[in-house]
Design an enzyme around this catalytic site. Structure first.
Site, PDB file in Angstrom:
ATOM      1  N   ASN A 188       0.808  -1.226   0.000  1.00  0.00           N
ATOM      2  CA  ASN A 188       0.000   0.000   0.000  1.00  0.00           C
ATOM      3  C   ASN A 188       0.844   1.280   0.000  1.00  0.00           C
ATOM      4  O   ASN A 188       0.489   2.271  -0.620  1.00  0.00           O
ATOM      5  CB  ASN A 188      -0.994   0.001   1.156  1.00  0.00           C
ATOM      6  CG  ASN A 188      -0.325  -0.105   2.511  1.00  0.00           C
ATOM      7  OD1 ASN A 188       0.705  -0.768   2.660  1.00  0.00           O
ATOM      8  ND2 ASN A 188      -0.901   0.527   3.512  1.00  0.00           N
ATOM      9  N   GLY A 196       2.223  -5.420   7.638  1.00  0.00           N
ATOM     10  CA  GLY A 196       1.189  -6.084   6.852  1.00  0.00           C
ATOM     11  C   GLY A 196      -0.023  -6.413   7.703  1.00  0.00           C
ATOM     12  O   GLY A 196      -0.286  -5.764   8.712  1.00  0.00           O
ATOM     13  N   SER A 197      -0.735  -7.445   7.303  1.00  0.00           N
ATOM     14  CA  SER A 197      -1.979  -7.808   7.989  1.00  0.00           C
ATOM     15  C   SER A 197      -1.707  -8.580   9.274  1.00  0.00           C
ATOM     16  O   SER A 197      -0.649  -9.200   9.451  1.00  0.00           O
ATOM     17  CB  SER A 197      -2.847  -8.668   7.066  1.00  0.00           C
ATOM     18  OG  SER A 197      -2.252  -9.945   6.876  1.00  0.00           O
ATOM     19  N   GLU A 208       4.201  -4.416  12.486  1.00  0.00           N
ATOM     20  CA  GLU A 208       3.383  -3.236  12.232  1.00  0.00           C
ATOM     21  C   GLU A 208       2.157  -3.702  11.456  1.00  0.00           C
ATOM     22  O   GLU A 208       2.223  -3.935  10.252  1.00  0.00           O
ATOM     23  CB  GLU A 208       4.179  -2.196  11.443  1.00  0.00           C
ATOM     24  CG  GLU A 208       5.434  -1.704  12.148  1.00  0.00           C
ATOM     25  CD  GLU A 208       5.135  -0.987  13.458  1.00  0.00           C
ATOM     26  OE1 GLU A 208       4.007  -0.468  13.612  1.00  0.00           O
ATOM     27  OE2 GLU A 208       6.020  -0.941  14.330  1.00  0.00           O
ATOM     28  N   CYS A 235      -3.085   1.790   6.488  1.00  0.00           N
ATOM     29  CA  CYS A 235      -3.301   1.031   7.722  1.00  0.00           C
ATOM     30  C   CYS A 235      -3.859   1.887   8.843  1.00  0.00           C
ATOM     31  O   CYS A 235      -4.514   1.370   9.754  1.00  0.00           O
ATOM     32  CB  CYS A 235      -2.002   0.359   8.165  1.00  0.00           C
ATOM     33  SG  CYS A 235      -0.634   1.500   8.460  1.00  0.00           S
ATOM     34  N   GLU A 276     -10.831  -5.271   8.878  1.00  0.00           N
ATOM     35  CA  GLU A 276     -10.324  -3.992   8.388  1.00  0.00           C
ATOM     36  C   GLU A 276     -10.751  -3.793   6.939  1.00  0.00           C
ATOM     37  O   GLU A 276     -10.624  -4.697   6.107  1.00  0.00           O
ATOM     38  CB  GLU A 276      -8.805  -3.954   8.510  1.00  0.00           C
ATOM     39  CG  GLU A 276      -8.178  -2.633   8.135  1.00  0.00           C
ATOM     40  CD  GLU A 276      -6.666  -2.613   8.333  1.00  0.00           C
ATOM     41  OE1 GLU A 276      -6.077  -1.535   8.163  1.00  0.00           O
ATOM     42  OE2 GLU A 276      -6.087  -3.674   8.653  1.00  0.00           O
TER      43      GLU A 276
END
Length: 459
Positions: free
Chosen positions: A120, A193-194, A215, A249, A339
């Site tokens: 992203n 990431g996720s 993160e 995010c 999310e």
């Protein structure tokens, strides 16, 4: 994107271990030189970076500079300014019982680091952690996302041109490459990431007892209270939700708004969106696109609802999804289960701020929290909730201050970075006690004849 073989990764890992063993990276002068080289590399590749981000995400040059390139350059400059002071051993006081010894903390690099970055913000979220790795004296293996292939290739070319692979190397690939990387005992794995993949990273790191910085993300709430400045709130929420087409995010994931001002706020958000992107948002040069077909299909699945307040236009060919507001959303709705990571804003209302706080606390701790309203209520909201970071009367801006830590808590991550925290993330704080050879107090030795004295000192 072609996968990188385990054999090649093994060779890179071995060469970096050997290079780190020469102790060259521990020299502060070496680190400063490498940070300057990284800055030179970014500046020389700047146009290629902008072109790649436009191809991957349709990011405008302005947005790419503000959210990607400028953040990395500012981080480099901040480290160049502060590194000598950070790396210097810190003297600390010693308790009386240690007399006549002295104490200090040394900051030593962890070793060989692995940095796995997402799609992203493919440039910023790969290079920003690298600044910390260089600053602390580590070697680094970078693994960007295959979903932003153009930016990944530009970064690979840049790293190859300016750094030796025994010091910094970039490998391409997807899940297979990740699995191959996890076979090696990196001293630290820095992952963005996720939460789902974060669990996989943490499990892999546990096999080698590697340090991890995760993160991640989560459903970051945005509360708008009845005394908020609605014009500013609307503009700042619209901006925070639509930067990178919501693929951020820390974007406001959902809106909790006081029922007395909901209608007025939603009208103002629509006005703000039109003011930023025009009546025909699809034609705007400043509005990004969804990264992949799979992400597009997932997001458009949320739009099959009778509660569409604004937006809803889509174009599968270009992966365009207009900024969309969904009203009258309930906690049980599908869009509230994960999310969103897109330009869709679900709206829920409340009568009392305590109800909004309770709803947030019933769910997993988010990466960010946003509150619009007066200072007294803001203080109460911060005191009664938990999140990785927060903004009062704004969105996103906490990520831009290099003097503050950035990171998640609980399900939204562990560990933090930016500025000094990036230096610490890739460092080991080593406590050292130096004892005098001129005096040797007998109190600490058996048979402890003066135990009463020792007990009084320690008590």
């Amino acid at each position: 994107m072609e996968e990188t073989s385990g054999t090649k990764i093994g060779a890179i890992f071995k060469s970096q271990k050997e290079f780190f063993g020469t102790h060259r990276t521990k020299e502060v002068s070496f680190r400063i030189e490498q940070l300057k080289i990284l800055k030179k590399a970014v500046l020389s590749y700047e146009d290629r970076i902008y072109n790649a981000l436009a191809k991957d995400l349709n990011k405008s040059r302005e947005e790419a500079f503000l959210t990607e390139v400028s953040i990395v350059l500012q981080e480099i400059d901040f480290h160049l300014k502060k590194l000598k002071g950070w790396a210097r051993p810190k003297k600390v006081s010693s308790p009386l019982v240690l007399f006549p010894s002295s104490s200090k903390v040394l900051y030593e690099p962890l070793g060989v680091s692995l940095i796995i970055s997402p799609w992203n913000y493919p440039f910023q979220l790969c290079l920003n952690p690298l600044v910390g790795a260089i600053s602390s004296g580590c070697c680094a293996v970078l693994k960007p996302s295959p979903d932003s292939p153009n930016t990944s290739r530009v970064m690979e070319a840049m790293i190859k041109e300016y750094f030796s692979s025994e010091y910094i190397s970039l490998v391409q690939g997807g899940k297979e490459t990740n699995q191959a990387l996890f076979e090696f005992p990196f001293d630290i794995i820095f992952f963005t990431g996720s939460s789902r993949v974060g669990k996989i990273v943490m499990k892999a790191a546990a096999e080698h007892l590697s340090k991890v910085v995760l993160e991640l993300g989560g459903k970051s709430p945005c509360i708008v209270d009845k005394d908020a400045n609605l014009d500013l709130a609307a503009k700042r929420i619209a901006w925070g939700k639509t930067i990178n087409a919501g693929q951020t995010c820390i974007a406001p994931d959902y809106l909790l708004v006081h029922n007395s001002i909901k209608e007025e706020l939603l009208k103002k958000i629509v006005e703000a969106l039109k003011g930023m992107y025009g009546e025909k948002i699809k034609d705007s040069n400043h509005y990004a696109r969804i990264i992949t077909d799979n992400a597009f299909e997932r997001l458009t699945g949320y739009l099959d609802t009778k509660d569409l307040y604004y937006g809803g236009e889509v174009d599968a060919e270009t992966r365009f999804i207009a900024p969309t507001i969904l009203d009258n959303v309930g906690p049980e709705n599908q869009i509230m289960q994960e999310e969103i990571f897109g330009p869709i804003l679900p709206v829920m209302e409340f009568e009392d701020t305590s109800k909004a706080i309770s709803f947030i606390n019933e769910n997993r701790k988010p990466l960010a929290l946003y509150y619009f309203g007066g200072k007294r209520k803001a203080k109460d909201v911060l005191n009664k909730t938990s999140s990785g970071g927060a903004c009062i009367n704004d969105t996103l801006l906490h990520i831009a201050n290099h003097k503050m830590p950035f990171g998640g808590v609980g399900h939204s991550g562990m560990g933090n970075y930016h500025g000094y925290k990036s230096f610490l993330a890739f460092s080991h704080e080593r406590g050292v006690v130096s004892s005098s050879t001129l005096i040797d107090l007998s109190l600490k030795y058996p048979p402890y004849r003066f135990f009463g004295v020792i007990k009084k000192i320690l008590g």
